[in-house]
Design a protein around this motif. Structure first.
Motif, PDB file in Angstrom:
ATOM      1  N   LYS A   1       0.196   1.562  11.485  1.00 11.32           N
ATOM      2  CA  LYS A   1      -0.928   0.347  11.543  1.00 11.32           C
ATOM      3  C   LYS A   1      -0.066  -0.883  11.103  1.00 11.32           C
ATOM      4  O   LYS A   1       0.210  -1.146  10.188  1.00 11.32           O
ATOM      5  CB  LYS A   1      -1.812   0.529  10.577  1.00 11.32           C
ATOM      6  N   LEU A   2      -0.441  -1.984  11.991  1.00  5.40           N
ATOM      7  CA  LEU A   2       0.029  -3.150  11.623  1.00  5.40           C
ATOM      8  C   LEU A   2      -1.066  -4.023  10.887  1.00  5.40           C
ATOM      9  O   LEU A   2      -2.266  -3.864  11.089  1.00  5.40           O
ATOM     10  CB  LEU A   2       0.122  -4.169  13.184  1.00  5.40           C
ATOM     11  N   LEU A   3      -0.524  -4.611   9.612  1.00  3.75           N
ATOM     12  CA  LEU A   3      -1.521  -4.828   8.795  1.00  3.75           C
ATOM     13  C   LEU A   3      -1.268  -6.462   8.535  1.00  3.75           C
ATOM     14  O   LEU A   3      -0.059  -6.977   8.527  1.00  3.75           O
ATOM     15  CB  LEU A   3      -1.395  -4.188   7.421  1.00  3.75           C
ATOM     16  N   PRO A   4      -2.092  -7.413   8.520  1.00  4.71           N
ATOM     17  CA  PRO A   4      -2.108  -8.917   8.249  1.00  4.71           C
ATOM     18  C   PRO A   4      -1.541  -9.041   7.012  1.00  4.71           C
ATOM     19  O   PRO A   4      -1.969  -8.635   5.910  1.00  4.71           O
ATOM     20  CB  PRO A   4      -3.394  -9.214   8.606  1.00  4.71           C
ATOM     21  N   VAL A   5      -0.498 -10.140   7.004  1.00  4.34           N
ATOM     22  CA  VAL A   5      -0.150 -10.700   5.820  1.00  4.34           C
ATOM     23  C   VAL A   5      -0.409 -12.243   5.804  1.00  4.34           C
ATOM     24  O   VAL A   5      -0.664 -12.778   6.826  1.00  4.34           O
ATOM     25  CB  VAL A   5       1.256 -10.401   5.482  1.00  4.34           C
TER      26      VAL A   5
ATOM     27  N   HIS B   1      -4.953   8.791   5.011  1.00 10.55           N
ATOM     28  CA  HIS B   1      -5.335   8.798   6.479  1.00 10.55           C
ATOM     29  C   HIS B   1      -5.751   7.111   6.730  1.00 10.55           C
ATOM     30  O   HIS B   1      -6.590   6.846   6.157  1.00 10.55           O
ATOM     31  CB  HIS B   1      -6.708   9.521   6.812  1.00 10.55           C
ATOM     32  N   LEU B   2      -4.945   6.682   7.689  1.00  9.40           N
ATOM     33  CA  LEU B   2      -5.029   5.231   8.105  1.00  9.40           C
ATOM     34  C   LEU B   2      -6.445   5.398   9.040  1.00  9.40           C
ATOM     35  O   LEU B   2      -6.427   6.015   9.961  1.00  9.40           O
ATOM     36  CB  LEU B   2      -4.001   4.730   8.684  1.00  9.40           C
ATOM     37  N   ASP B   3      -7.347   4.165   8.895  1.00 14.20           N
ATOM     38  CA  ASP B   3      -8.622   4.075   9.688  1.00 14.20           C
ATOM     39  C   ASP B   3      -8.088   3.270  10.821  1.00 14.20           C
ATOM     40  O   ASP B   3      -7.529   2.070  10.782  1.00 14.20           O
ATOM     41  CB  ASP B   3      -9.434   3.272   8.946  1.00 14.20           C
ATOM     42  N   ALA B   4      -8.246   4.028  11.889  1.00 14.00           N
ATOM     43  CA  ALA B   4      -7.949   3.118  13.257  1.00 14.00           C
ATOM     44  C   ALA B   4      -8.633   1.823  13.399  1.00 14.00           C
ATOM     45  O   ALA B   4      -8.429   0.877  14.110  1.00 14.00           O
ATOM     46  CB  ALA B   4      -8.039   4.011  14.494  1.00 14.00           C
ATOM     47  N   GLU B   5      -9.891   2.124  12.899  1.00  7.97           N
ATOM     48  CA  GLU B   5     -10.958   0.535  13.230  1.00  7.97           C
ATOM     49  C   GLU B   5     -11.121  -0.394  12.185  1.00  7.97           C
ATOM     50  O   GLU B   5     -11.725  -1.385  12.345  1.00  7.97           O
ATOM     51  CB  GLU B   5     -12.353   1.298  13.565  1.00  7.97           C
ATOM     52  N   SER B   6     -10.062  -0.207  11.093  1.00  4.88           N
ATOM     53  CA  SER B   6     -10.075  -1.316  10.005  1.00  4.88           C
ATOM     54  C   SER B   6      -8.791  -1.281   9.366  1.00  4.88           C
ATOM     55  O   SER B   6      -7.724  -0.624   9.826  1.00  4.88           O
ATOM     56  CB  SER B   6     -11.126  -0.760   9.205  1.00  4.88           C
ATOM     57  N   THR B   7      -8.528  -1.896   8.529  1.00  2.63           N
ATOM     58  CA  THR B   7      -7.471  -1.976   7.560  1.00  2.63           C
ATOM     59  C   THR B   7      -7.461  -1.425   6.230  1.00  2.63           C
ATOM     60  O   THR B   7      -6.795  -1.276   5.299  1.00  2.63           O
ATOM     61  CB  THR B   7      -6.973  -3.250   7.298  1.00  2.63           C
ATOM     62  N   ASP B   8      -8.340  -0.054   6.130  1.00  2.00           N
ATOM     63  CA  ASP B   8      -8.538   0.706   5.141  1.00  2.00           C
ATOM     64  C   ASP B   8      -7.905   1.987   5.112  1.00  2.00           C
ATOM     65  O   ASP B   8      -7.149   2.615   6.291  1.00  2.00           O
ATOM     66  CB  ASP B   8     -10.161   1.232   5.107  1.00  2.00           C
ATOM     67  N   LEU B   9      -7.393   2.518   4.101  1.00  2.97           N
ATOM     68  CA  LEU B   9      -6.901   3.864   3.732  1.00  2.97           C
ATOM     69  C   LEU B   9      -7.644   4.847   3.032  1.00  2.97           C
ATOM     70  O   LEU B   9      -7.578   4.301   1.915  1.00  2.97           O
ATOM     71  CB  LEU B   9      -5.178   3.443   2.884  1.00  2.97           C
ATOM     72  N   GLU B  10      -7.605   5.649   3.485  1.00  2.00           N
ATOM     73  CA  GLU B  10      -8.405   6.961   2.704  1.00  2.00           C
ATOM     74  C   GLU B  10      -7.613   7.980   2.181  1.00  2.00           C
ATOM     75  O   GLU B  10      -6.537   8.371   2.637  1.00  2.00           O
ATOM     76  CB  GLU B  10      -9.520   7.513   3.684  1.00  2.00           C
TER      77      GLU B  10
END
Length: 231
Positions: free
Chosen positions: A88-92, A165-174
């Motif tokens: 997952k690409l995450l914004p910084v 589990h990375l959420d494909a639709e958001s930048t959340d991590l379960e």
């Protein structure tokens, strides 16, 4: 001569340009990440997925491998029957991104690891990258359970193994807990005290943060485990 210099400059610009989406990152993944995946194989898997053809192929070990989901900033790939990887690409800050990689191994239950890389695949050591997370956030004593029984069950979770589990639709991590050594009776009891948690990526702090106050809308543990196992 000038044309040759121009061609050389263009070549440098294109080869040194950092990856712009997760597919680019995947196809330039260092071999040490997955030794049997070359850049050519990664490119072929992306092409198969985009063409909506059969997306799985076999490795030299006879395992099926294939991309299960791919967007501009998210990729999920089954590496074998016992291993899955999510990117997952995450914004910084400064309009840049970093790559978060969650690799899940399958034994009796899933167990995950989490790593960060910049767009040149250089590891990023982010001490406290789950600083807003405390394993106790995943535990709660039911009202009808004694504290003695709760502490006995809690002791079965030492050491604590995480499934993520990375959420494909958001930048959340379960995040939830795995308990591979528990017998069937204890597993059923542990399900009563384990409550999954969702952590949200905070780009201004470059880390996943969670709230100590549990949100009752969080996905149940079994749902997360199923997501991890059946993607």
């Amino acid at each position: 001569m000038n044309r040759l210099k121009l061609f050389f400059l263009l070549f440098l610009c294109t080869t040194l340009l950092p990856a712009q989406n997760v597919a680019d990152m995947f196809t330039t993944m260092p071999k040490q990440m997955v030794p049997y995946l070359t850049g050519e194989i990664c490119q072929r898997l992306v092409e198969l997925y985009n063409a909506r053809e059969t997306t799985k192929t076999e490795t030299i070990f006879g395992d099926s491998i294939g991309i299960e989901q791919l967007t501009d900033d998210f990729l999920s790939i089954q590496l074998s029957q016992a291993r899955r990887m999510q990117m997952k690409l995450l914004p910084v800050n400064d309009n840049d991104t970093i790559l978060c990689v969650v690799t899940t191994y399958y034994g009796p239950e899933p167990e995950s690891t989490l790593l960060y890389f910049n767009r040149q695949w250089q590891p990023i050591m982010m001490e406290g990258h789950l600083s807003g997370f405390n394993p106790d956030m995943l535990l709660a004593c039911p009202a009808d359970m004694s504290l003695v029984e709760y502490e006995e069950l809690r002791s079965l979770l030492d050491p604590m193994l995480l499934a993520m589990h990375l959420d494909a639709e958001s930048t959340d991590l379960e995040v939830t807990l795995s308990f591979p050594v528990a017998n069937r009776e204890n597993r059923e009891k542990l399900l009563l005290i384990v409550k999954p948690c969702r952590l949200s990526w905070q780009k201004n702090r470059n880390e996943f943060l969670g709230s100590q106050k549990r949100n009752t809308t969080f996905v149940e543990r079994n749902t997360i485990i199923n997501q991890i196992q059946t993607l």
